[in-house]
Structure formats: structure tokens, C-alpha cells
Enzyme design. Sequence first.
Site, PDB file in Angstrom:
ATOM      1  N   GLU A  64     103.252  28.652 -45.252  1.00  0.00           N
ATOM      2  CA  GLU A  64     103.397  27.278 -44.754  1.00  0.00           C
ATOM      3  C   GLU A  64     103.375  27.269 -43.228  1.00  0.00           C
ATOM      4  O   GLU A  64     103.750  28.257 -42.570  1.00  0.00           O
ATOM      5  CB  GLU A  64     104.738  26.708 -45.260  1.00  0.00           C
ATOM      6  CG  GLU A  64     104.995  25.279 -44.797  1.00  0.00           C
ATOM      7  CD  GLU A  64     106.144  24.595 -45.542  1.00  0.00           C
ATOM      8  OE1 GLU A  64     106.920  25.300 -46.224  1.00  0.00           O
ATOM      9  OE2 GLU A  64     106.257  23.361 -45.428  1.00  0.00           O
ATOM     10  N   GLU A 211     107.078  18.450 -53.769  1.00  0.00           N
ATOM     11  CA  GLU A 211     108.454  17.929 -53.777  1.00  0.00           C
ATOM     12  C   GLU A 211     108.465  16.412 -53.550  1.00  0.00           C
ATOM     13  O   GLU A 211     109.103  15.898 -52.616  1.00  0.00           O
ATOM     14  CB  GLU A 211     109.335  18.668 -52.761  1.00  0.00           C
ATOM     15  CG  GLU A 211     109.459  20.145 -53.114  1.00  0.00           C
ATOM     16  CD  GLU A 211     110.566  20.909 -52.394  1.00  0.00           C
ATOM     17  OE1 GLU A 211     111.165  20.376 -51.455  1.00  0.00           O
ATOM     18  OE2 GLU A 211     110.827  22.062 -52.797  1.00  0.00           O
ATOM     19  N   TYR A 277     115.389  27.862 -55.633  1.00  0.00           N
ATOM     20  CA  TYR A 277     115.753  28.885 -54.660  1.00  0.00           C
ATOM     21  C   TYR A 277     117.097  29.499 -55.023  1.00  0.00           C
ATOM     22  O   TYR A 277     117.989  28.808 -55.543  1.00  0.00           O
ATOM     23  CB  TYR A 277     115.842  28.281 -53.250  1.00  0.00           C
ATOM     24  CG  TYR A 277     114.474  28.023 -52.630  1.00  0.00           C
ATOM     25  CD1 TYR A 277     113.803  29.040 -51.967  1.00  0.00           C
ATOM     26  CD2 TYR A 277     113.860  26.785 -52.733  1.00  0.00           C
ATOM     27  CE1 TYR A 277     112.553  28.820 -51.398  1.00  0.00           C
ATOM     28  CE2 TYR A 277     112.610  26.559 -52.168  1.00  0.00           C
ATOM     29  CZ  TYR A 277     111.955  27.586 -51.508  1.00  0.00           C
ATOM     30  OH  TYR A 277     110.717  27.374 -50.952  1.00  0.00           O
ATOM     31  N   GLU A 333     107.603  27.804 -55.821  1.00  0.00           N
ATOM     32  CA  GLU A 333     108.523  28.176 -54.726  1.00  0.00           C
ATOM     33  C   GLU A 333     109.760  28.807 -55.345  1.00  0.00           C
ATOM     34  O   GLU A 333     110.455  28.159 -56.142  1.00  0.00           O
ATOM     35  CB  GLU A 333     108.911  26.965 -53.869  1.00  0.00           C
ATOM     36  CG  GLU A 333     107.769  26.483 -52.997  1.00  0.00           C
ATOM     37  CD  GLU A 333     108.172  25.400 -52.009  1.00  0.00           C
ATOM     38  OE1 GLU A 333     109.350  25.377 -51.579  1.00  0.00           O
ATOM     39  OE2 GLU A 333     107.305  24.573 -51.680  1.00  0.00           O
TER      40      GLU A 333
HETATM   41  O1  AHR Z   1     109.810  26.884 -48.394  1.00  0.00           O
HETATM   42  C1  AHR Z   1     110.458  26.012 -47.532  1.00  0.00           C
HETATM   43  C2  AHR Z   1     110.514  24.599 -48.062  1.00  0.00           C
HETATM   44  O2  AHR Z   1     111.279  24.566 -49.227  1.00  0.00           O
HETATM   45  C3  AHR Z   1     109.216  23.992 -48.481  1.00  0.00           C
HETATM   46  O3  AHR Z   1     108.514  23.450 -47.427  1.00  0.00           O
HETATM   47  C4  AHR Z   1     109.641  22.913 -49.421  1.00  0.00           C
HETATM   48  O4  AHR Z   1     108.677  22.642 -50.406  1.00  0.00           O
HETATM   49  C5  AHR Z   1     110.935  23.445 -49.999  1.00  0.00           C
HETATM   50  O5  AHR Z   1     111.938  22.528 -49.963  1.00  0.00           O
END
Ligand code: AHR
Length: 529
Positions: A64, A211, A277, A333
Site C-alpha cells: 500500500e 473496507e 488483524y 488483510e
Molecule cells: O493495512 C493497513 C490498513 O488496514 C489498510 O489500509 C486498511 O484496509 C486496513 O484497515
Amino acid sequence: MLKVCRRLATALLLATAPVAVAHAQDAQRPVMAPVPAQGTAAITVRADTPGPVYDKRIFTQFAEHLGTGIYGGLWVGNDRAIPSTRGFRNDVLAALRELRVPVVRWPGGCFADEYHWREGIGPRRDRPVKINTHWGGVEEPNTVGTHEFMDLVELLGAEAYVAGNVGNGTPQEMAEWIEYMTSPAGSLAEERARNGHPEPWAVPYFGVGNELWGCGGNMRPEYAADLTRRYATFIKAPQGTRIIKIAAGANNDDANWTEVLIREASRQIDALSLHYYTVPGGWPPRASATQFGEDKWALTLAAANRMDELITQHTDVMDKYDPEKRIWLAVDEWGTWYAGDPGTNPGFLRQQNTLRDALVAAIHLNIFAKHADRVKMTAIAQMVNVLQAMILTDGPKMVLTPTYHVFHMYRDYMDGTVLPVEIQSPYYNAGPSTLPTVSASAVRGKDGVVHVGLTNADPDQPSTVTIRMQGVTPGAVSGMVLTADEMTALNTFDAPEAVQPATFNGATVQGDTLTVTLPAKSVVMLDLR
Ligand code: AHR
């Protein structure tokens, strides 16, 4: 450090879906699996009932426009101090090639939903300088745009996964970007040729925003589903080619988002994403990447294990509407998210990477095997210098992280056949966290070699694992191990080889059974020939 208490409980974990427990004649009373003692575990590899393909796209990488993920980490332009090819640094390219990166997702992330592709084409000196409002408020020079990204993909021998702008772009802008990239003829193709690339590019994967429940527009799922239908309608591949349309899916356990999207938009899409995450201590991320004791070690690994339950939750919903499993779940992600490293711009999400991250990566790669019938793509966040990165750079310096080494150890899984595994493991507990001590997966590689990936979460005790191979007789066994003396071990520019894979000699074969001693806090990959 918290005192560790250990329970003599057993996890019976079938790394096949669904979880099955044998029942006695009295259906109320399950037959209890034998309880492995602490420090032991039992695994059966069902080579006699091979499962789905472990799709190579599970090893997709995410790059990114964020911090030094692109500028500095990958792109150095004409900086003579750092050798490069078409602007991309040679050291990083060489390291990534070793991983056989199959697909690169770009330009975001949150960045995608405010990216306007026209600002990133044409002579670089004429491109507008914007502000990266999501990530640090710094200048975005648009130096790396479509042509440069496609160069990167080509230099890596990978495929392109381009994420489109639904947030503040129009369907027309999105359609024209796709035409610019993929069309063999027409004014946009001519413009592409004038900008240096007469041949159309392949864009096998296109993201319909990112998102949309958050940075992509704070939408309700119903609205996002309608927009997904609308935008996806205008994602058109030239004749004879195909673009897999990946809808912006759920956050964590938001099964309602998945339900609404698949119910309302399944005819327009080929995949639905999921973002999860590993954030020890919860949101916002505040735990240190490098300073932690056993409580945070266990908390992090338990959070990583949660991916299993989340995928099950979302695939259960998808199964209702798509029992043939046409639509992929793309976990595009995942990875650890800590507080940024001290002294860095908090918007840059720059974090170091320890042995703990290696365990997190391997636990995920094992979980993905269990769900390989639905999970055809995943993308760790991110490739270089951001979150759970493969590689860290600082000017001309580069270091490979423990996570990089796990990806290297697992690379022969790509496009192999999943061999379901049944795992009986004791639990490892520390503080409030509980998780199975041992995680595992097995894949018959395309070369015919059976690979068995294992982790031992216990930071102090080795684990002796008995692996029964059902349907295959192992001949020779060899392997690699990743471990270190300290949980917090990491690679730095000054000590880049502190955490390195080493030859593993802890496995023996007798008949159809392997006996493996996993060192404490380790990742092991066995090759059975
Ligand atoms: O990976 C960092 C961020 O995490 C990304 O831009 C977003 O999609 C997510 O919230």
C-alpha cells in the site's frame, strides 16, 4: 512476567472442516480422545483422503501507499546509492523473488478508496503531489502509478491485484482504469502506448473498493452491497480474458456484513474479502512489537488462532448462499498490528518483527489449509516496512524478518494438495490466554513431496509429536526449524541473522509413524520423501 499455569486439557483439533468428534452408542457421551500429556501431541495426516488445493494465492502480498511501504521500501527511483531496476530496489526484489510471490495487491488498503489513477500516469514530473490523508498526512508524489506497479509485478513474476476506488471515485473512473490497463485497442490503449506500454496488461484480480464499512466510505452493508453490484457491473475484461472481482468484505466477526453482501451481490462478484488483524490487547493497537513477556506472547498467539473461528463463521454464512463454493473467501488483510516502533511516524505503521510474528504467520498458514476449499487467496499486511512485513529497510540497508523466513519455509505449499490433519494437542495457557500448544497442516507439494508445517507455542517446553501418516509411507524425513533463545528475538540491520531457519534433525521415522521433537517456541517444516 505472569506465572504460567498449564492445564491437562486436550484439544482435539481436526484440521479438516467440519470438526467431527466420534460418538459412543450413547449419543450424549462422546468418546474421549486419549489425553496427550503436556509436552506431547498426536497428529494423524490423512494422505488417504486428500483435500483441496492449497492455492498459491494464499501467499499474496499487500503493498500500500503507506509509510515507506512503497517509497523507500520498494521504489528508490534514480537513487544511485541503492541499485535498482526500473526504479525498484534490487535487494528487495531478489529477496521477494525467493518467496515466489504469486500476486501483489495495490494501491491499498484505505489508500485505494481515494486513489485516482489518472494522477499516476504520464511523465512523472507532471504528476500531482497529493496528501496521503490516511497515512501520516505526508506528500504522495504519485511517482509510483499504474505503469510502475505493473513493472513491479513483472519484475517479481507475480500477478496484479488492483484495488479500485469505490469510496470517492465513480464507476466510470473505475471502468476507464480497467480499460486503460487491459484493452488492446481504443483511445485509452493508445494513451497507454504513448505512456510507454503498447501491450495490454493482465489484471486477473480487481477489488471493488476496500473496507467499505470503514475508511472506504463508512457504509451500511445494504448500501455497500448495492454499490458493489453497480461498480462490479462496469468491471469488464476484454474478450478472452477474465477479471476476478473481489468485493470488500467483513471486518473481524461481522457475519451480517458477509450475509448481506453475499445475499445481495453474489451474482456480480467472484470473491468476498475478510480482514482480521492480530491486535494483542485490542483496538487501537498499543502493544509493543518487541517488548513483551509471556502474557503478551500468549495473548498474541491466541488472537492469531482466532482466525480459524472467524473463517468458520464467515464460511458458514457463505455456504448458505453458495453451497458450491464458487465465491472465494479472500482474507486479503491479516497479520499483527502493534504500536508503531518508537520514534517513527505513528501513521506509518512501522513495526519490528520477532519470533512471535513467525509463530503468528505459521499458525495462519496452517489455519488456511483447513479452509482451503473456500479460502483461495489471502494477503498478509504488508510486504515491506509496514505492519507484519517480510522485509524492513532503512536507506540502503535491508533485513529479512522472521515472518519472511516462515513464508520461505512454507513456499512449497503453493498449489499443492491439502492433506487433512487430525491433531490432539494439550493446551498452552499463560495469563488469561489459552491456545492449543501445537498447530499443524500438511500438503502434498506439486513435486510429490509431503510437507508438514508445525508450530510449538510453548515458549519453555519442547513438544514431542507423534505423527501417523495414513495412506502414505514416509521414506526419508528432512526439515527446517525457526526458533531462537528468546521470544523477543528479532533481526536488525546490525544483526540480520539472529532469527534464521536451520536444518532440523529432530524427526525420526518408523514405519508409518514419525516422532518429532519440536523445540520450544518454534516453527518446523518437514519434508517427507
Ligand atoms: O493495512 C493497513 C490498513 O488496514 C489498510 O489500509 C486498511 O484496509 C486496513 O484497515
